[in-house]
Design a protein around this motif. Structure first.
Motif, mmCIF file in Angstrom:
data_model
loop_
_atom_site.group_PDB
_atom_site.id
_atom_site.type_symbol
_atom_site.label_atom_id
_atom_site.label_comp_id
_atom_site.label_asym_id
_atom_site.label_seq_id
_atom_site.Cartn_x
_atom_site.Cartn_y
_atom_site.Cartn_z
ATOM 1 N N GLY A 26 6.972 5.620 3.696
ATOM 2 C CA GLY A 26 5.742 5.579 2.898
ATOM 3 C C GLY A 26 4.843 4.311 2.616
ATOM 4 O O GLY A 26 4.147 4.494 2.071
ATOM 5 N N THR A 27 5.511 3.321 3.250
ATOM 6 C CA THR A 27 4.709 2.087 2.967
ATOM 7 C C THR A 27 3.806 1.583 4.337
ATOM 8 O O THR A 27 3.986 2.229 5.198
ATOM 9 N N THR A 28 2.888 1.030 4.143
ATOM 10 C CA THR A 28 1.832 0.371 5.009
ATOM 11 C C THR A 28 1.778 -1.045 5.012
ATOM 12 O O THR A 28 1.278 -1.599 4.115
ATOM 13 N N ALA A 29 2.078 -1.677 6.124
ATOM 14 C CA ALA A 29 1.882 -3.114 6.315
ATOM 15 C C ALA A 29 0.540 -3.248 6.998
ATOM 16 O O ALA A 29 0.370 -3.824 8.031
ATOM 17 N N LEU A 30 -0.691 -3.182 6.258
ATOM 18 C CA LEU A 30 -1.843 -3.401 6.734
ATOM 19 C C LEU A 30 -2.128 -4.795 7.057
ATOM 20 O O LEU A 30 -3.085 -4.986 7.767
ATOM 21 N N ASN A 31 -1.356 -5.649 6.239
ATOM 22 C CA ASN A 31 -1.714 -7.184 6.680
ATOM 23 C C ASN A 31 -1.253 -7.473 7.949
ATOM 24 O O ASN A 31 -1.368 -8.797 8.425
ATOM 25 N N LEU A 32 -0.708 -6.481 8.727
ATOM 26 C CA LEU A 32 -0.329 -6.848 10.185
ATOM 27 C C LEU A 32 -1.312 -6.854 11.042
ATOM 28 O O LEU A 32 -1.362 -7.425 12.029
ATOM 29 N N LEU A 33 -2.738 -6.277 10.663
ATOM 30 C CA LEU A 33 -3.834 -6.431 11.309
ATOM 31 C C LEU A 33 -4.841 -7.439 11.079
ATOM 32 O O LEU A 33 -4.864 -7.730 9.590
ATOM 33 N N ILE A 49 0.787 -1.222 0.085
ATOM 34 C CA ILE A 49 -0.157 0.094 0.171
ATOM 35 C C ILE A 49 0.702 1.248 -0.081
ATOM 36 O O ILE A 49 1.636 1.288 0.834
ATOM 37 N N ARG A 50 0.775 2.168 -0.990
ATOM 38 C CA ARG A 50 1.391 3.290 -1.095
ATOM 39 C C ARG A 50 0.708 4.501 -1.538
ATOM 40 O O ARG A 50 -0.438 4.249 -1.986
ATOM 41 N N ASN A 51 1.048 5.740 -1.362
ATOM 42 C CA ASN A 51 0.403 6.777 -1.740
ATOM 43 C C ASN A 51 -1.227 6.857 -0.930
ATOM 44 O O ASN A 51 -2.101 7.747 -1.292
ATOM 45 N N VAL A 52 -1.225 6.282 0.053
ATOM 46 C CA VAL A 52 -2.290 6.347 0.964
ATOM 47 C C VAL A 52 -1.951 6.172 2.512
ATOM 48 O O VAL A 52 -1.138 5.450 3.087
ATOM 49 N N PRO A 58 0.002 7.215 13.541
ATOM 50 C CA PRO A 58 0.445 6.808 12.235
ATOM 51 C C PRO A 58 0.595 5.466 12.310
ATOM 52 O O PRO A 58 1.252 4.761 13.158
ATOM 53 N N PHE A 59 0.196 4.797 11.313
ATOM 54 C CA PHE A 59 0.333 3.358 11.078
ATOM 55 C C PHE A 59 1.141 3.076 9.778
ATOM 56 O O PHE A 59 1.763 2.185 9.526
ATOM 57 N N THR A 60 0.970 4.143 8.748
ATOM 58 C CA THR A 60 1.882 4.308 7.494
ATOM 59 C C THR A 60 3.408 4.647 8.323
ATOM 60 O O THR A 60 3.515 5.426 8.902
ATOM 61 N N GLU A 61 4.351 3.872 7.750
ATOM 62 C CA GLU A 61 5.800 4.289 8.179
ATOM 63 C C GLU A 61 6.324 5.437 7.488
ATOM 64 O O GLU A 61 5.834 5.761 6.437
#
Length: 763
Positions: free
Chosen positions: A195-202, A178-181, A189-192
């Motif tokens: 600039g990336t987001t590891a949403l699959n950790l949830l 997930i980028r640009n979001v 902040p959950f986005t690092e």
């Protein structure tokens, strides 16, 4: 003494004792949503106008009856206040009370968006809400199907747990991840920083509600041209003390088990949830194994201070089947990428372990002045054998956010001023190796990456005459990367620094409330989105020094509200977004994603959502029947795009369907039986910038049938079963855009089933 005197004395004694008897008598009741027949927790129950108690998780409450026919008042936000009179013949049994939802639902729903904390009807912006009820209408194996119910947003899975999130076409630059979001969890902040987001950790069960803000929101949430997602954690409600266990089983070896303990009081709450999910996979090399532990708490030690703390630990392993060519996809969609560097041969997979700890405090200096400050830290380790290389990364990060809000008045104009900032710093050790059949080979590169991202923001809201709300906001954004190459066989060591110059991003919005049920809004906002660290330092160890940040301006206008005796709700938004220095991705011969700026894109769109309540009769066997739907029209084009000698200007934007729609039917009975039907249509999607290959359009449907019953005063039981891809459609979900060798397609599962149950015990 005569018999008459005895009777007289006994009668006087009974009459004198009666008030004391009534005073000691306990009321026992249960509060339900009149539409859904589900328990309501947190309902305020008062007798003779004095607050006594709150209803618990299962809707039960107990209060003391003070006099005969004393008025018992039940009030709850979003529902009509009801008054019940217990007669003098009350025998102490549990009596059900049905609270009717208010028709003005949009007026009651509060949103965090743009930190205004206003009702949705008074918020100027394109915002979609995904409530807990929407997430639970599916099997909760992922968030994909819930997110795809709202317009303007598309979520995909290249493989189970390999999420890609697109808001108005933002996945153009996201070959994976997930980028640009920008994503926040409980305002943290959950986005690092990179600039990336590891949403699959949830896990889907960790989320109580999602707010999706579409388009540039940099005025409050920093750099970004795609949008912002605000996640609220699950919490224990006041008066709740419960234990809950659940299990779901489905096709292709799907299993999911959950255990939740929650305790809530008037000034504190804590929820502990453990979830385990396994899945053998529909395709070869597509299994998943994930454990998630959530600890969510909130405390109000004083009237001025509220503190919340969250801990998320996740251990995730999932396999990567790889993309298929059109011929392979047609022959056998369940196969994985084959060959010498095939996914099975190379054990293409990702092992991700992380812990994220956040702490937030809201302090109210006075009724008009308050501050919210949050800090967080995370540690994450990634082990990623890929088809052509092997990555091992370790990341440590900390950051924080603070905002001050002052409610004031300029003459007769009520005003709210917001001022704050956010800072993140991440340190990553990144190494790449040769992949020798799923094991590390020779070291290719060894890097240390420092990422820093921060911004300052200010916002002012003015409540003008004629029910007009004006908003002006501005943010100053800065992003920096420092990459130290400790080893590389070919080019040697070096230090590379990249500072994306600070950029001002403004936002101006107007909202006019036409009536108490309808409002219109318009806004203009500017976005700034620097490349992520993974776009500058690609997985093959090459530096992309020429990559520039995206910049764009968004114009939008919308109307939302409800009509037809409050049975019809609607939300319509039209927008035009002009994006410059657009970043696109393409795979090279070794399947490594490379990125470049391609000029500009022209994006016009229409997003609509609508709901209509056909039947709302809580006393009848069929108590609720509701239909709803959403539709997205996307006229997205490359405005200026020249690649070598080829001009792609005017082509359809890669990865975006011109038309997408979702519709659903919800049915509830008084007995507790419920039925949900959801259908999703996606138009054909261009898979390369040349527009020579398209994914076929598809229509998939899913259904869920369940029963919720209360077993006495303490136990609640739910049993359910469902089917996904009811139409047994063959389609690709999570296409690899601009894939080398034509490996575009990632097949989604065919028709599959699940069943499960949950048992809840309220203390």
């Amino acid at each position: 003494m005569t018999k008459i005197n005895y009777l007289l004395i006994l009668s006087l004694f009974i009459l004198m004792a009666l008030p004391f008897t009534l005073q000691a008598q306990e009321l026992r009741g249960r509060v339900l949503n009149a539409q859904t027949q589900q328990p309501l927790r947190g309902v305020t129950v008062s007798v003779d106008g004095k607050a006594f108690t709150l209803s618990g998780e299962t809707g039960y409450f107990e209060a003391e009856l003070t006099s005969v026919n004393a008025p018992v008042i039940l009030s709850y936000i979003g529902f009509k206040t009801d008054t019940v009179y217990w007669s003098e013949g009350y025998d102490g049994s549990v009596i059900e009370v049905l609270l009717q939802p208010k028709g003005a639902v949009l007026q009651e729903v509060q949103v965090q968006g743009y930190e205004t904390n206003r009702p949705l009807l008074q918020t100027a912006g394109a915002i979609s809400l995904i409530e807990r009820e929407v997430i639970t209408r599916f099997d909760e194996s992922s968030l994909v199907r819930a997110v795809n119910t709202v317009p303007g947003v598309r979520m995909e899975e290249r493989a189970p747990a390999s999420y890609r999130l697109s808001i108005r076409g933002s996945s153009l630059r996201s070959p994976y991840g997930i980028r640009n979001v920008k994503v926040y969890y409980d305002g943290i902040p959950f986005t690092e920083a990179n600039g990336t987001t590891a949403l699959n950790l949830l896990d889907a069960g960790n989320i109580g509600r999602m707010e999706i803000l579409k388009g540039p929101t940099a005025s409050i949430y920093g750099a970004g041209t795609g949008g912002t997602v605000l996640l609220e954690p699950r919490r224990a409600a006041p008066g709740e003390a419960s234990l809950e266990v659940g299990a779901t089983f489905g096709s292709y070896g799907f299993q999911r088990q959950t255990a939740t303990a929650s305790i809530g009081a008037e000034n504190s709450s804590i929820l502990v949830q453990y979830t385990r999910q396994t899945y053998d996979g529909y395709r070869q090399q597509s299994a998943i194994d994930r454990d998630v532990l959530l600890i969510s708490s909130q405390f109000t030690p004083t009237d001025k201070r509220t503190i919340s703390a969250n801990l998320i630990y996740s251990n995730l392993y999932y396999e990567l089947p790889g993309g298929l060519t059109q011929e392979q996809y047609a022959q056998d969609p369940r196969q994985a990428r084959g060959g010498q560097f095939g996914s099975v041969a190379q054990n293409a997979s990702l092992d991700l372990e992380g812990i994220n700890v956040g702490l937030k405090q809201e302090y109210r200096f006075s009724e008009d002045f308050r501050n919210t400050t949050s800090v967080y830290g995370l540690h994450k380790f990634k082990d990623n054998p890929f088809n052509t290389d092997y990555e091992r990364n370790a990341n440590q990060e900390f950051g924080g956010r603070t905002s001050f809000v002052l409610d004031a008045s300029l003459g007769s104009i009520a005003t709210a001023f917001t001022l704050g900032g956010e800072f993140q710093r991440g340190f990553e050790v990144a190494r790449t190796y040769d992949n020798n059949g799923g094991t590390t080979g020779n070291l290719r590169t060894d890097d240390e990456v420092v990422s820093k991202a921060g911004f300052l923001f200010a916002q002012a809201e003015f409540e003008l005459p004629s029910d007009i709300i004006a908003t002006a906001a501005l943010s100053l954004n800065d992003t920096r990367y420092e990459i130290t190459r400790l080893q590389q066989v070919a080019s040697g060591n070096y230090i590379y620094k990249r500072d994306f110059e600070a950029v001002l991003s403004p936002r101006v919005a107007l909202l006019k409330q036409l009536t108490d049920k309808i409002s219109i809004h318009a806004s203009v906002s500017s976005g700034f989105s620097p490349p992520t660290e993974e776009e500058i330092l690609t997985s093959d160890g090459q530096l992309n020094e020429a990559l520039e940040a995206e910049k764009g301006t968004n114009y939008e206008v919308g109307v939302r509200g409800f009509m037809l005796a409050d049975k019809l709700s609607f939300d319509v938004v039209g927008f035009y977004f002009n994006l410059n220095e657009t970043i696109v991705s393409r795979q090279d011969v070794s399947s490594v994603a490379v990125f470049r700026n391609v000029g500009s894109t022209d994006q016009k769109g229409l997003e609509t959502s609508i709901g209509y309540t056909l039947l709302d009769e809580p006393t009848q066997p069929l108590s609720l029947l509701k239909v709803w739907g959403s539709y997205t029209y996307s006229h997205f084009r490359f405005k200026e795009y020249q690649q070598n000698e080829t001009d792609y200007s005017g082509n359809d934007l890669t990865g975006v369907a011109p038309h997408a729609a979702t519709a659903g039917i919800d049915l509830t009975t008084r007995f507790g039986l419920y039925f949900n039907l959801t259908a999703n249509y996606v138009d054909e999607i261009p898979l390369n910038d040349e527009n020579t290959v398209y994914a076929d359009s598809y229509l998939v449907a899913g259904a869920r049938l369940g029963l919720k019953r209360q077993l006495g005063a303490h136990f609640g039981l739910e049993v359910f079963g469902g089917v996904d891809n009811l139409t047994d459609e063959k389609y690709s979900l999570g296409n690899d855009l601009n894939a080398f060798g034509g490996r575009y397609f990632q097949a989604a599962p065919d028709r599959n089933y699940y069943t499960g149950l949950s048992l809840k015990y309220t203390l």
